[in-house]
Design an enzyme around this catalytic site. Structure first.
Site, PDB file in Angstrom:
ATOM      1  CE  LYS A 126      -4.424   1.016   0.211  1.00  0.00           C
ATOM      2  NZ  LYS A 126      -5.596   0.191  -0.188  1.00  0.00           N
ATOM      3  CG  ASP A 166      -7.375   3.344  -0.757  1.00  0.00           C
ATOM      4  OD1 ASP A 166      -7.766   2.172  -0.705  1.00  0.00           O
ATOM      5  OD2 ASP A 166      -7.537   4.144   0.194  1.00  0.00           O
TER       6      ASP A 166
HETATM    7  P1  NDP Z   1     -12.974   7.888  -2.728  1.00  0.00           P
HETATM    8  O1  NDP Z   1     -11.902   8.875  -2.499  1.00  0.00           O
HETATM    9  O2  NDP Z   1     -13.500   7.667  -4.091  1.00  0.00           O
HETATM   10  O3  NDP Z   1     -14.224   8.187  -1.783  1.00  0.00           O
HETATM   11  C1  NDP Z   1     -14.086   8.228  -0.402  1.00  0.00           C
HETATM   12  C2  NDP Z   1     -15.413   8.608   0.207  1.00  0.00           C
HETATM   13  O4  NDP Z   1     -15.331   8.489   1.617  1.00  0.00           O
HETATM   14  C3  NDP Z   1     -15.795  10.053  -0.068  1.00  0.00           C
HETATM   15  O5  NDP Z   1     -17.187  10.163  -0.076  1.00  0.00           O
HETATM   16  C4  NDP Z   1     -15.175  10.773   1.118  1.00  0.00           C
HETATM   17  O6  NDP Z   1     -15.777  12.025   1.398  1.00  0.00           O
HETATM   18  C5  NDP Z   1     -15.424   9.788   2.229  1.00  0.00           C
HETATM   19  N1  NDP Z   1     -14.360   9.905   3.236  1.00  0.00           N
HETATM   20  C6  NDP Z   1     -13.046   9.652   3.059  1.00  0.00           C
HETATM   21  N2  NDP Z   1     -12.355   9.897   4.164  1.00  0.00           N
HETATM   22  C7  NDP Z   1     -13.244  10.319   5.058  1.00  0.00           C
HETATM   23  C8  NDP Z   1     -13.131  10.729   6.401  1.00  0.00           C
HETATM   24  N3  NDP Z   1     -11.965  10.760   7.050  1.00  0.00           N
HETATM   25  N4  NDP Z   1     -14.267  11.062   7.038  1.00  0.00           N
HETATM   26  C9  NDP Z   1     -15.465  11.033   6.388  1.00  0.00           C
HETATM   27  N5  NDP Z   1     -15.624  10.672   5.111  1.00  0.00           N
HETATM   28  C10 NDP Z   1     -14.532  10.316   4.452  1.00  0.00           C
HETATM   29  O7  NDP Z   1     -12.400   6.514  -2.131  1.00  0.00           O
HETATM   30  P2  NDP Z   1     -12.895   5.022  -2.392  1.00  0.00           P
HETATM   31  O8  NDP Z   1     -14.361   4.989  -2.608  1.00  0.00           O
HETATM   32  O9  NDP Z   1     -11.994   4.453  -3.420  1.00  0.00           O
HETATM   33  O10 NDP Z   1     -12.517   4.326  -1.015  1.00  0.00           O
HETATM   34  C11 NDP Z   1     -13.446   4.210   0.069  1.00  0.00           C
HETATM   35  C12 NDP Z   1     -12.979   3.098   0.999  1.00  0.00           C
HETATM   36  O11 NDP Z   1     -12.922   1.855   0.278  1.00  0.00           O
HETATM   37  C13 NDP Z   1     -11.585   3.264   1.597  1.00  0.00           C
HETATM   38  O12 NDP Z   1     -11.566   2.663   2.880  1.00  0.00           O
HETATM   39  C14 NDP Z   1     -10.691   2.442   0.666  1.00  0.00           C
HETATM   40  O13 NDP Z   1      -9.513   2.027   1.293  1.00  0.00           O
HETATM   41  C15 NDP Z   1     -11.638   1.274   0.380  1.00  0.00           C
HETATM   42  N6  NDP Z   1     -11.378   0.492  -0.817  1.00  0.00           N
HETATM   43  C16 NDP Z   1     -11.276   1.075  -2.050  1.00  0.00           C
HETATM   44  C17 NDP Z   1     -11.072   0.286  -3.177  1.00  0.00           C
HETATM   45  C18 NDP Z   1     -11.041   0.861  -4.548  1.00  0.00           C
HETATM   46  O14 NDP Z   1     -10.923   0.080  -5.514  1.00  0.00           O
HETATM   47  N7  NDP Z   1     -11.147   2.171  -4.734  1.00  0.00           N
HETATM   48  C19 NDP Z   1     -10.905  -1.164  -3.068  1.00  0.00           C
HETATM   49  C20 NDP Z   1     -11.105  -1.677  -1.741  1.00  0.00           C
HETATM   50  C21 NDP Z   1     -11.295  -0.873  -0.667  1.00  0.00           C
HETATM   51  P3  NDP Z   1     -15.028  13.365   0.924  1.00  0.00           P
HETATM   52  O15 NDP Z   1     -15.027  13.314  -0.584  1.00  0.00           O
HETATM   53  O16 NDP Z   1     -15.816  14.467   1.489  1.00  0.00           O
HETATM   54  O17 NDP Z   1     -13.646  13.273   1.491  1.00  0.00           O
HETATM   55  O1  2IT Z   2      -7.956  -1.449  -0.773  1.00  0.00           O
HETATM   56  C1  2IT Z   2      -7.882  -1.934  -1.919  1.00  0.00           C
HETATM   57  O2  2IT Z   2      -8.006  -3.141  -2.119  1.00  0.00           O
HETATM   58  C2  2IT Z   2      -7.669  -1.014  -3.036  1.00  0.00           C
HETATM   59  N1  2IT Z   2      -7.600   0.192  -2.810  1.00  0.00           N
HETATM   60  C3  2IT Z   2      -7.516  -1.543  -4.428  1.00  0.00           C
HETATM   61  C4  2IT Z   2      -6.112  -2.040  -4.658  1.00  0.00           C
HETATM   62  C5  2IT Z   2      -5.792  -2.431  -6.081  1.00  0.00           C
HETATM   63  O3  2IT Z   2      -4.610  -2.743  -6.295  1.00  0.00           O
HETATM   64  O4  2IT Z   2      -6.659  -2.446  -6.950  1.00  0.00           O
END
Ligand code: NDP
Ligand code: 2IT
Length: 444
Positions: A126, A166
């Site tokens: 990561k 992420d």
């Molecule tokens: P994005 O940046 O696309 O979206 C994040 C969302 O969560 C936004 O709505 C954001 O609001 C909110 N958010 C983030 N941090 C905070 C905080 N500290 N407090 C309140 N709201 C918060 O990220 P993702 O959708 O990609 O990721 C969301 C989660 O999923 C994370 O935990 C990530 O690690 C996990 N994840 C992502 C994957 C991927 O493929 N993208 C795969 C697997 C897991 P705002 O815009 O206002 O900050």
């Molecule tokens: O938390 C996760 O699994 C991710 N942010 C996606 C990682 C990836 O390599 O697609």
């Protein structure tokens, strides 16, 4: 003292001031205890848990860049290469002001087991930065990404370490990062996933995490005698994971009534309008306050509060520790059937235990959100073949992977005497393959 307890104590002592890292270590090691206890002497002699909990490599670097006013800014960059027993390091990059080494280590450690659960050959890593893309111009984001890659490039490669997105890292950032890697290395390779479709990206990668969350939720409900159709779903977040979780839940016949961002949340009793959400978040990069302009009957509230809305299924898709014990109590009081972690470690340890004790089905993030990285691994395969698969091909593989993960975690829980405890099941199933590969490869 048992071997598991000894290692937990020593990790906490040797990694001070990293509460999220301690939290994941405790969760994982506690839940694989039955496997370790059954063979304690062997694992102890091999120092397997000490090796597993110490990253193979971690780098922290300076990222200087120039903002639109001509002022030089400096951020910290990180890449933690945690474990390469079953494949090249694989895991996302997070750009968020809350990022520090402990956060990246927690995410890298989780990634080892998640990636193992996908059944695909990817190790755990990561990275990220405390850079905040919010409110920055495209030029500033590009300047930052180019500077970040100017150091990161020497640590990664298509067969070494393959980052992806992420929080705060989506298609725009991956594009800028890829361009700079190609320029420095003079090599066109699948070094990042989540790329644009015109330069080696995979169809369905954008949708994959959110879709995968709902494929797993659907299967978990099914094997426990419930149906997704007709369920009321409460989702937090409004980013990549949340948007496509909303879309797939709706396609499966459920009604999603909330989404949130870091400033507030929306309650739309008629069901979230996913096209409006995409326009607000993916195109305009705006705040959720705009949602009521599209849907005048919806409510917007400042702060947090989605878990107080009665639901059958609660799906946290924003960030770590966003669901607390108070939220868990509210969900139980509202007769919630299942909690599915879309984000990484969004539910505190205390809340997880409370939900499980009160009969709420609980799917941990390592299993539920594994569809994103699984589809990243499918993107790596397509890049190696120099071919592109259709959306349907990728989506059907993703669906099968999520169904398999669901059964593997349920079977492992059963095998170790904890039927229905999917935290135990997912951690054990993920651990077994990694431990086997580490032992086979000798002391390294
Ligand atoms: P994005 O940046 O696309 O979206 C994040 C969302 O969560 C936004 O709505 C954001 O609001 C909110 N958010 C983030 N941090 C905070 C905080 N500290 N407090 C309140 N709201 C918060 O990220 P993702 O959708 O990609 O990721 C969301 C989660 O999923 C994370 O935990 C990530 O690690 C996990 N994840 C992502 C994957 C991927 O493929 N993208 C795969 C697997 C897991 P705002 O815009 O206002 O900050
Ligand atoms: O938390 C996760 O699994 C991710 N942010 C996606 C990682 C990836 O390599 O697609």
């Amino acid at each position: 003292m048992s071997y598991v307890d000894e290692v937990i104590e020593s990790v906490v002592k040797r990694n001070p001031g990293e509460p999220e890292f301690h939290q994941t270590i405790k969760e994982v090691l506690e839940s694989i205890r039955p496997v370790i206890d059954a063979n304690e002497e062997f694992y102890r002699k091999d120092a397997l848990l000490e090796r597993l909990t110490e990253a193979e490599r971690q780098v922290k670097f300076r990222v200087p860049w120039i903002d639109d006013k001509g002022q030089v800014q400096v951020n910290s960059g990180y890449r933690v290469q945690f474990n390469s027993a079953i494949g090249p390091y694989k895991g996302g990059l997070r750009f968020h002001p809350s990022v520090n080494l402990g956060i990246i280590k927690f995410l890298g450690f989780e990634q080892i087991f998640k990636n193992s659960l996908t059944g695909l050959p990817i190790g755990g890593g990561k990275g990220g930065s405390d850079f905040d893309p919010k409110g920055k111009s495209d030029r500033e984001v590009m300047a930052f990404c180019q500077s970040f890659m100017t150091e990161l490039y020497r640590h990664i490669g298509a067969d070494t370490d393959v980052p992806a997105g992420d929080i705060g890292v989506g298609g725009r950032e991956i594009g800028y990062l890829f361009g700079q890697y190609k320029r420095i290395r003079a090599s066109y390779e699948g070094v990042l996933t989540g790329k644009g479709l015109s330069f080696g990206g995979s169809l369905a990668r954008t949708e994959a995490t959110g879709y995968g969350v709902m494929y797993l939720a659907h299967e978990m409900l099914k094997i426990n005698g419930h149906d997704m159709a007709g369920k009321t779903v409460v989702i937090s977040g409004s980013g990549n994971v949340a948007i496509y979780a909303v879309q797939k839940a709706q396609q499966l016949g459920a009604k999603v009534v909330t989404v949130s961002d870091s400033t507030g949340w929306v309650y739309d009793p008629e069901g979230i309008d996913v096209e409006a959400l995409k326009e607000i978040k993916e195109i305009n990069r705006a705040r959720l306050t705009e949602y009521i302009n599209y849907r005048p009957n919806a409510e917007y509230h400042e702060g947090r509060g989605v878990w107080q809305i009665p639901c059958d299924l609660a799906v946290p898709c924003a960030t770590q520790n966003e669901m607390t014990i108070e939220d868990a109590k509210q969900l139980v009081a509202n007769k919630c059937t299942a909690v599915v972690e879309g984000a990484n470690m969004p539910v505190t340890l205390e809340a997880t235990e409370y939900l499980q004790k009160n009969g709420v089905l609980f799917a941990p993030g390592k299993a539920a959100n594994a569809g994103g990285v699984a589809t990243s691994a499918l993107e790596m395969t397509q890049n190696s073949e120099r071919l592109n698969w259709t959306f349907e091909e990728v989506d059907s593989r993703l669906k099968q992977i999520m169904i398999d993960i669901c059964h593997n975690m349920a079977d492992a829980a059963e095998r170790y005497g904890a039927p229905g405890n999917y935290v135990v099941g997912a951690n054990i199933a993920g651990f077994e393959k990694v431990a086997d590969a580490m032992i086979a490869q000798g002391i390294c």
